[in-house]
Enzyme design. Structure first.
Site, PDB file in Angstrom:
ATOM      1  N   VAL A   1      -5.458  -2.964   1.026  1.00  0.00           N
ATOM      2  CA  VAL A   1      -6.549  -2.489   1.663  1.00  0.00           C
ATOM      3  C   VAL A   1      -7.215  -3.217   2.607  1.00  0.00           C
ATOM      4  O   VAL A   1      -8.052  -4.062   1.857  1.00  0.00           O
ATOM      5  CB  VAL A   1      -7.433  -1.440   1.108  1.00  0.00           C
ATOM      6  CG1 VAL A   1      -8.353  -0.669   1.959  1.00  0.00           C
ATOM      7  CG2 VAL A   1      -6.380  -0.298   0.284  1.00  0.00           C
TER       8      VAL A   1
ATOM      9  N   LYS B   1      -3.851   3.741   2.697  1.00  0.00           N
ATOM     10  CA  LYS B   1      -5.105   3.121   2.294  1.00  0.00           C
ATOM     11  C   LYS B   1      -6.247   3.819   1.668  1.00  0.00           C
ATOM     12  O   LYS B   1      -6.836   3.756   0.925  1.00  0.00           O
ATOM     13  CB  LYS B   1      -5.414   1.850   3.285  1.00  0.00           C
ATOM     14  CG  LYS B   1      -4.630   1.045   3.802  1.00  0.00           C
ATOM     15  CD  LYS B   1      -4.683   0.163   5.050  1.00  0.00           C
ATOM     16  CE  LYS B   1      -3.741  -0.716   4.929  1.00  0.00           C
ATOM     17  NZ  LYS B   1      -4.027  -1.295   6.650  1.00  0.00           N
TER      18      LYS B   1
ATOM     19  N   ASP C   1      -0.145   4.317   7.823  1.00  0.00           N
ATOM     20  CA  ASP C   1      -0.482   3.144   7.179  1.00  0.00           C
ATOM     21  C   ASP C   1      -2.141   3.128   6.710  1.00  0.00           C
ATOM     22  O   ASP C   1      -2.424   3.416   5.425  1.00  0.00           O
ATOM     23  CB  ASP C   1      -0.308   1.849   7.981  1.00  0.00           C
ATOM     24  CG  ASP C   1      -0.933   0.774   7.326  1.00  0.00           C
ATOM     25  OD1 ASP C   1      -0.356   0.028   6.394  1.00  0.00           O
ATOM     26  OD2 ASP C   1      -2.302   0.315   7.617  1.00  0.00           O
TER      27      ASP C   1
ATOM     28  N   LYS D   1       0.666  -1.091   0.186  1.00  0.00           N
ATOM     29  CA  LYS D   1      -0.033  -0.006  -0.210  1.00  0.00           C
ATOM     30  C   LYS D   1       0.705   1.388   0.198  1.00  0.00           C
ATOM     31  O   LYS D   1       0.438   2.301  -0.525  1.00  0.00           O
ATOM     32  CB  LYS D   1      -0.970   0.066   1.189  1.00  0.00           C
ATOM     33  CG  LYS D   1      -0.211  -0.149   2.591  1.00  0.00           C
ATOM     34  CD  LYS D   1      -0.816  -1.514   3.067  1.00  0.00           C
ATOM     35  CE  LYS D   1       0.159  -1.928   4.315  1.00  0.00           C
ATOM     36  NZ  LYS D   1      -0.370  -3.054   5.056  1.00  0.00           N
TER      37      LYS D   1
HETATM   38  N1  LIG Z   1       1.770  -8.639   6.935  1.00  0.00           N
HETATM   39  C1  LIG Z   1       0.641  -8.486   6.452  1.00  0.00           C
HETATM   40  O1  LIG Z   1      -0.452  -8.944   7.229  1.00  0.00           O
HETATM   41  C2  LIG Z   1       0.148  -7.411   5.343  1.00  0.00           C
HETATM   42  C3  LIG Z   1      -1.135  -7.154   5.026  1.00  0.00           C
HETATM   43  C4  LIG Z   1      -1.482  -6.138   3.982  1.00  0.00           C
HETATM   44  C5  LIG Z   1      -0.304  -5.976   3.307  1.00  0.00           C
HETATM   45  N2  LIG Z   1       0.987  -6.067   3.469  1.00  0.00           N
HETATM   46  C6  LIG Z   1       2.066  -5.783   2.441  1.00  0.00           C
HETATM   47  O2  LIG Z   1       2.703  -6.791   2.036  1.00  0.00           O
HETATM   48  C7  LIG Z   1       4.009  -6.512   1.663  1.00  0.00           C
HETATM   49  C8  LIG Z   1       4.709  -7.757   2.352  1.00  0.00           C
HETATM   50  O3  LIG Z   1       4.603  -7.872   3.857  1.00  0.00           O
HETATM   51  P1  LIG Z   1       5.091  -9.002   4.574  1.00  0.00           P
HETATM   52  O4  LIG Z   1       4.402  -8.648   6.147  1.00  0.00           O
HETATM   53  O5  LIG Z   1       4.929 -10.219   4.054  1.00  0.00           O
HETATM   54  O6  LIG Z   1       6.477  -8.617   4.908  1.00  0.00           O
HETATM   55  P2  LIG Z   1       7.738  -9.541   5.519  1.00  0.00           P
HETATM   56  O7  LIG Z   1       7.129 -10.684   6.174  1.00  0.00           O
HETATM   57  O8  LIG Z   1       8.784  -8.673   6.240  1.00  0.00           O
HETATM   58  O9  LIG Z   1       8.312 -10.275   4.309  1.00  0.00           O
HETATM   59  C9  LIG Z   1       9.065  -9.533   3.253  1.00  0.00           C
HETATM   60  C10 LIG Z   1       9.575 -10.708   2.191  1.00  0.00           C
HETATM   61  O10 LIG Z   1       9.987  -9.765   1.257  1.00  0.00           O
HETATM   62  C11 LIG Z   1      11.434 -10.357   0.967  1.00  0.00           C
HETATM   63  N3  LIG Z   1      12.328  -8.968   0.277  1.00  0.00           N
HETATM   64  C12 LIG Z   1      12.411  -7.958   0.800  1.00  0.00           C
HETATM   65  N4  LIG Z   1      13.137  -7.192  -0.263  1.00  0.00           N
HETATM   66  C13 LIG Z   1      13.554  -7.886  -1.292  1.00  0.00           C
HETATM   67  C14 LIG Z   1      13.980  -7.793  -2.613  1.00  0.00           C
HETATM   68  N5  LIG Z   1      14.479  -6.818  -2.814  1.00  0.00           N
HETATM   69  N6  LIG Z   1      13.819  -8.663  -3.371  1.00  0.00           N
HETATM   70  C15 LIG Z   1      13.281 -10.035  -3.063  1.00  0.00           C
HETATM   71  N7  LIG Z   1      12.896 -10.259  -2.089  1.00  0.00           N
HETATM   72  C16 LIG Z   1      12.721  -9.059  -1.160  1.00  0.00           C
HETATM   73  C17 LIG Z   1      11.968 -10.743   2.274  1.00  0.00           C
HETATM   74  O11 LIG Z   1      13.081 -11.692   2.008  1.00  0.00           O
HETATM   75  P3  LIG Z   1      13.784 -12.239   3.083  1.00  0.00           P
HETATM   76  O12 LIG Z   1      12.621 -13.343   3.401  1.00  0.00           O
HETATM   77  O13 LIG Z   1      15.031 -12.749   2.700  1.00  0.00           O
HETATM   78  O14 LIG Z   1      14.203 -11.407   4.246  1.00  0.00           O
HETATM   79  C18 LIG Z   1      10.822 -11.423   2.900  1.00  0.00           C
HETATM   80  O15 LIG Z   1      10.861 -12.656   2.425  1.00  0.00           O
HETATM   81  C19 LIG Z   1       4.231  -5.151   2.190  1.00  0.00           C
HETATM   82  O16 LIG Z   1       4.359  -4.364   1.339  1.00  0.00           O
HETATM   83  C20 LIG Z   1       3.155  -5.078   3.330  1.00  0.00           C
HETATM   84  O17 LIG Z   1       2.897  -3.710   3.610  1.00  0.00           O
HETATM   85  C21 LIG Z   1       1.320  -6.947   4.464  1.00  0.00           C
END
Ligand SMILES: NC(=O)c1ccc[n+]([C@@H]2O[C@H](COP(=O)([O-])OP(=O)(O)OC[C@H]3O[C@@H](n4cnc5c(N)ncnc54)[C@H](OP(=O)(O)O)[C@@H]3O)[C@@H](O)[C@H]2O)c1
Length: 428
Positions: A136, A209, A205, A109
């Site tokens: 969102v 959204k 955040d 987002k």
């Molecule tokens: N978590 C939620 O509930 C949620 C809800 C809605 C939206 N989102 C959005 O979804 C996205 C991901 O969130 P998340 O919570 O899944 O994050 P996360 O748990 O921190 O995981 C991020 C992943 O991205 C990888 N990564 C980071 N930079 C990279 C790059 N340059 N090339 C390749 N891989 C890369 C990391 O690799 P490593 O494993 O090697 O560190 C990790 O696997 C974010 O934009 C977040 O705002 C998350």
């Protein structure tokens, strides 16, 4: 009436789509797990890219690679799913993919809110498709509802609790009498809040959204800074007690509203919410959105706004939509409204810094409690936008307590519009 047997005949299974998955954290693993549990969905994770080669993974090391760019030109992949936590890198990848006319799903987002217009233009120029329901309210299908279902019908208002972490903290403070610090620590322990909580607690955040919602609900593209965001970092038991004394709760609410003159305003602030609102019962880490459409009336969506499975579920829904050829229409962008900030807003301000009260220049004060250090009254929305960082730095806490009201020429235009409605025998 006889049943048409042809309609009930099993359809051929959808041809499996190959996914290039970029990011294997909370959301990436959530999606992967859903697809493992639900093979009938006919999506296969063909390649996975992550960042850190030294991290221990739940899958064999051979399944991971480390160059996201390598996926961009792999035409055996039907779709790229970008779920990384780095907004700048995500933007570069999504731009490069859309320039190649690819299908992309993202949950980022912050990246989308910063660059939405450019990304829409890229889709139009190169024929790619970008979907982002997960960005969102996690599992709540609000973007597609606004874009596809309400793409034609005018909306009066959209109000929503869009951030589960701050909602969890407010619930703990309201129900359990917990102080802000321990409530936030508990949210972090449970994985609801980021290690750096300012994005959630400072309402950055939900501001991102709100920007995305404004584009789909009204066709209005806003820069994130144009949307007032006030958070809950300065909240105390005094504020919770103030709300409770009125039989209300404090919630961080995003409000998008069409004014009588047709302009649209957007803000995210703590707000008093009474039992008459569907948002009153949206507690813990849940999210909720109330839509008020001109003809359909009020609708309410409630669900889990974050977490691996709920967010993965929204990504899966986007994948299925892409396979059916769906793309956002952005129908309302053909005739976008003007963004309005020349309004006054009724607020409760608690601060131990009297100069902040002077700075906000209240036009009307309805309540003052010196012993608790708060004042209730009307201030210009524009003052809050200008001074929000200063208010935050000085630990001031602000709650929206009432409606927005137009000022100056806008007030006159509103009065004229109200009179015209009355003459026509209609109400707003
Ligand atoms: N978590 C939620 O509930 C949620 C809800 C809605 C939206 N989102 C959005 O979804 C996205 C991901 O969130 P998340 O919570 O899944 O994050 P996360 O748990 O921190 O995981 C991020 C992943 O991205 C990888 N990564 C980071 N930079 C990279 C790059 N340059 N090339 C390749 N891989 C890369 C990391 O690799 P490593 O494993 O090697 O560190 C990790 O696997 C974010 O934009 C977040 O705002 C998350």
């Amino acid at each position: 009436m006889p049943i048409n047997a042809a309609l009930l005949a099993p359809t051929a299974p959808a041809q499996s789509w190959r996914i290039g998955l970029i990011g294997f954290g909370c959301v990436g693993q959530g999606l992967y797990d859903i697809l493992q549990q639900h093979p009938a969905s006919s999506f296969e994770v063909a390649r996975i890219v992550v960042k850190n080669p030294d991290k221990v993974r739940p899958l064999p090391a051979a399944q991971f690679e480390f160059e996201a760019e390598a996926l961009l030109d792999d035409n055996t992949l039907d779709v790229l799913v970008e779920v990384i936590d780095d907004a700048d890198a995500a933007f570069r990848l999504v731009v490069a993919a859309l320039r190649r006319g690819r299908r992309v799903v993202t949950a980022n987002k912050a990246m989308l809110a910063r660059h939405l217009l450019e990304l829409v233009d890229l889709q139009r120029a190169h024929g790619g498709t970008l979907l982002y329901e997960a960005a969102v309210c996690g599992s709540i299908p609000v973007i597609r509802t606004l874009d596809a279902y309400f793409g034609t019908e005018p909306l009066r208002q959209l109000t929503g609790i869009l951030n589960g972490s701050s909602n969890y903290v407010l619930t703990r403070m309201g129900e359990g009498g917990t102080d802000y610090g321990p409530a936030l620590a508990r949210a972090q322990q449970l994985g609801f809040a980021e290690t750096d909580p300012s994005l959630d607690m400072g309402a950055f955040d939900p501001r991102s959204k709100a920007v995305l919602l404004a584009a789909h609900a009204y066709g209005l593209f806003l820069e994130p800074e144009q949307v007032l965001n006030l958070g809950i970092e300065g909240i105390s038991a005094t504020d919770i007690a103030f709300a409770a004394s009125r039989g209300e709760k404090i919630k961080v609410v995003a409000g998008l509203q069409r004014l009588l003159d047709g302009r649209v305003t957007a803000l995210v602030t703590p707000q008093l919410v009474g039992p008459e609102s569907p948002l009153f019962g949206v507690d813990e880490e849940f999210n909720g959105v109330v839509l008020e459409a001109d003809f359909a009336g009020e609708q309410f969506l409630r669900g889990r706004g974050a977490g691996g499975h709920p967010t993965g579920s929204a990504v899966l829904a986007d994948l299925a939509a892409l396979r059916q050829g769906f793309a956002y229409h952005y129908a309302k962008t053909a005739a976008p409204p003007t963004h309005a900030t020349d309004l006054e807003i009724e607020i409760y301000l608690r601060t131990d810094e009297p100069r902040l009260i002077d700075l906000l220049d209240f036009s009307e004060v309805s309540e003052e409690a010196d012993e608790d250090g708060y004042v209730v009254g009307y201030v210009a929305l524009a003052h809050l936008i200008t001074h929000r960082d200063l208010l935050r730095e000085h630990g001031a806490f602000i709650v929206r307590t009432g409606q927005l009201r137009p000022v100056g020429e806008a007030a006159e235009a509103t009065e004229a519009a109200e009179a015209a409605l009355e003459t026509a025998g209609r109400s707003w």
